[in-house]
Design an enzyme around this catalytic site. Structure first.
Site, PDB file in Angstrom:
ATOM      1  N   HIS A 142       0.727  -1.106   0.078  1.00 44.31           N
ATOM      2  CA  HIS A 142      -0.044   0.086  -0.118  1.00 44.31           C
ATOM      3  C   HIS A 142       0.866   1.367  -0.007  1.00 44.31           C
ATOM      4  CE1 HIS A 142      -3.348  -2.374   0.267  1.00 44.31           C
ATOM      5  NE2 HIS A 142      -3.667  -2.437   1.332  1.00 44.31           N
ATOM      6  N   HIS A 214      -9.552   2.227   0.410  1.00 42.36           N
ATOM      7  CA  HIS A 214      -9.533   1.139   1.176  1.00 42.36           C
ATOM      8  C   HIS A 214     -10.708   1.259   2.371  1.00 42.36           C
ATOM      9  CE1 HIS A 214      -8.034  -2.294   3.433  1.00 42.36           C
ATOM     10  NE2 HIS A 214      -6.770  -2.147   2.700  1.00 42.36           N
ATOM     11  N   GLU A 346     -11.650  -3.785  -3.225  1.00 43.16           N
ATOM     12  CA  GLU A 346     -10.646  -2.707  -3.719  1.00 43.16           C
ATOM     13  C   GLU A 346     -10.584  -2.842  -5.351  1.00 43.16           C
ATOM     14  OE1 GLU A 346      -7.167  -2.998  -0.924  1.00 43.16           O
ATOM     15  OE2 GLU A 346      -8.336  -4.090   0.106  1.00 43.16           O
TER      16      GLU A 346
HETATM   17  C1  GLA Z   1      -5.078  -5.022   2.160  1.00 44.34           C
HETATM   18  C2  GLA Z   1      -4.278  -6.380   2.264  1.00 44.34           C
HETATM   19  C3  GLA Z   1      -4.641  -7.162   3.559  1.00 44.34           C
HETATM   20  C4  GLA Z   1      -4.432  -6.221   4.544  1.00 44.34           C
HETATM   21  C5  GLA Z   1      -5.121  -4.802   4.496  1.00 44.34           C
HETATM   22  C6  GLA Z   1      -4.834  -4.019   5.643  1.00 44.34           C
HETATM   23  O1  GLA Z   1      -6.490  -5.312   1.688  1.00 44.34           O
HETATM   24  O2  GLA Z   1      -4.508  -7.158   1.020  1.00 44.34           O
HETATM   25  O3  GLA Z   1      -3.728  -7.931   3.384  1.00 44.34           O
HETATM   26  O4  GLA Z   1      -3.037  -5.702   4.706  1.00 44.34           O
HETATM   27  O5  GLA Z   1      -5.062  -4.242   3.403  1.00 44.34           O
HETATM   28  O6  GLA Z   1      -4.903  -4.757   6.781  1.00 44.34           O
END
Ligand code: GLA
Length: 382
Positions: A142, A214, A346
């Site tokens: 991210h 997110h 997402e």
């Molecule tokens: C994303 C990732 C997850 C986790 C979340 C945040 O969706 O794919 O593995 O890291 O973000 O906790």
């Protein structure tokens, strides 16, 4: 209920549930009388010396979406259930301290420069190797230690009173990524109860780009502690299997009626025990072109709330809140956000694309424009 009473009731419910926590009763009464479609602003704290404002966009039917400058995050989405009762369907915090806490798992934030994982926190481009922060075991996640969910986004209200334009320019080399990336994100709340997110970006050097949002959804608006009783449909015949560190193996597998198959709607809790760690995968959307197409449909049977997801992107990460463990503080109303307490859908390109030549490219070159649209559309059923 008489029409006028209904509107007063709806406005009251909206204001009590909405972005006005902590206001005095008098302020609430004033707000009730003035509740109408448009955009309102409320101070939400200070970040790096700049004021953080919570902007509330309300449409004519009373649906409301709140956005803050910190991370460009969605802090609240208030939608009606099938009896007309309003409820907040995203996880979040009552104040900025909540968002700033260590371990905030990206609640509502805008994610980039590269949403999802890049293996071993490195990639090569034009013969040069780039090193990113390894902020998820050995991998990059991210956008790094300070991704776009942790920066200050400028926000401007747009004509028409239903859109906000957010801008952020990521300097060359920020978090290890090449090129100055100029971004614009437009959040619009339509009269059809759609939250539309439109991303555009330009760069002055070739760079991988994968932006997403997110938001953590729980359509029960607090009634159910987990999303295991939500029903999900995803229009995807394939997904990208991952290794133990959640990096795609490079294969594209058929969902073929197994636990990953959501083509026919099913309860999230039905097969989750057969997916080690829970759902945290990228589905390869079954698309017919490059326009905006339906990707998923989520239903909470108890409230009748429905959320459809439309996107222009090739992939959809469905994350079933596997790392939520009830320890976050400053949560809305002090609520415990427990394991599987919410889910993320997402819209994105596939994880680790910069290292996976067989995946659709995420490379943005100077002179090109990155475009991505995602729509979360809310409705109800009986
Ligand atoms: C994303 C990732 C997850 C986790 C979340 C945040 O969706 O794919 O593995 O890291 O973000 O906790």
């Amino acid at each position: 209920m008489k029409k006028n009473n209904f509107f007063l009731f709806a406005a009251l419910a909206l204001q009590l549930a909405a972005c006005n926590n902590g206001d005095t009763v008098k302020e609430k009464e004033t707000a009730i009388l003035t509740a109408k479609a448009g955009i309102t602003e409320k101070p939400f704290g200070t970040f790096e010396g700049k004021p953080v404002i919570e902007y509330a966009i309300t449409n004519a039917s009373g649906m409301q979406v709140c956005i803050i400058n910190y991370g460009g995050a969605i802090s609240r989405i208030t939608t009606p259930d099938n009896k007309g009762e309003m409820g907040d369907v995203v996880l979040g915090f009552d104040n900025l301290d909540g968002f700033l806490q260590k371990g905030n798992p990206y609640f509502g934030g805008l994610i980039g420069r590269y949403g999802n994982r890049i293996a071993k926190a490195t990639f090569s481009l034009d013969g040069k190797q780039y090193t990113l922060a390894a902020n998820n075991g050995v991998n990059a996640l991210h956008g790094g230690n300070k991704g776009y969910d942790k920066v200050y986004w400028n926000i401007e209200k747009q004509a028409g009173d239903s859109s906000l334009k957010l801008t952020y320019t990521s300097p060359d080399g920020e978090e290890g990524y090449p090129g100055t990336l100029k971004m614009e994100v437009i959040y619009t709340l339509t009269s059809a109860n759609e939250l539309k997110i439109e991303y555009t970006a330009n760069t002055d050097k070739a760079t991988p780009v994968n932006l997403t949002s997110h938001a953590y959804f729980n359509l029960s608006a607090g009634a159910d502690s987990t999303i295991l009783g939500h029903e999900l449909m995803m229009k995807a015949a394939q997904y990208t299997p991952v290794d133990s560190t959640l990096i795609p193996t490079g294969k594209i597998d058929a969902v073929a009626g197994g636990p990953m198959d959501f083509n026919t709607p099913k309860l999230i809790g039905r097969d989750i025990a057969n997916v080690p760690g829970g759902y945290d995968h990228n589905w390869v959307l079954s698309r017919s072109g490059s326009g905006l197409e339906l990707a998923a449909r989520l239903v909470h049977p108890g409230s009748g709330r429905v959320m459809e997801v439309y996107t222009t992107e090739p992939g959809l990460q469905f994350y079933s809140g596997n790392f939520l463990d009830g320890t976050l503080t400053n949560t809305k109303g002090g609520k415990k956000y427990v394991w599987h307490g919410a889910l993320c859908l997402e819209t994105q390109h596939f994880p680790d694309s910069p290292n996976q030549p067989s995946f659709p490219s995420t490379l943005l070159k100077p002179g090109e424009t990155y475009h991505h649209t995602c729509v979360y559309k809310f409705s109800t059923q009986q």
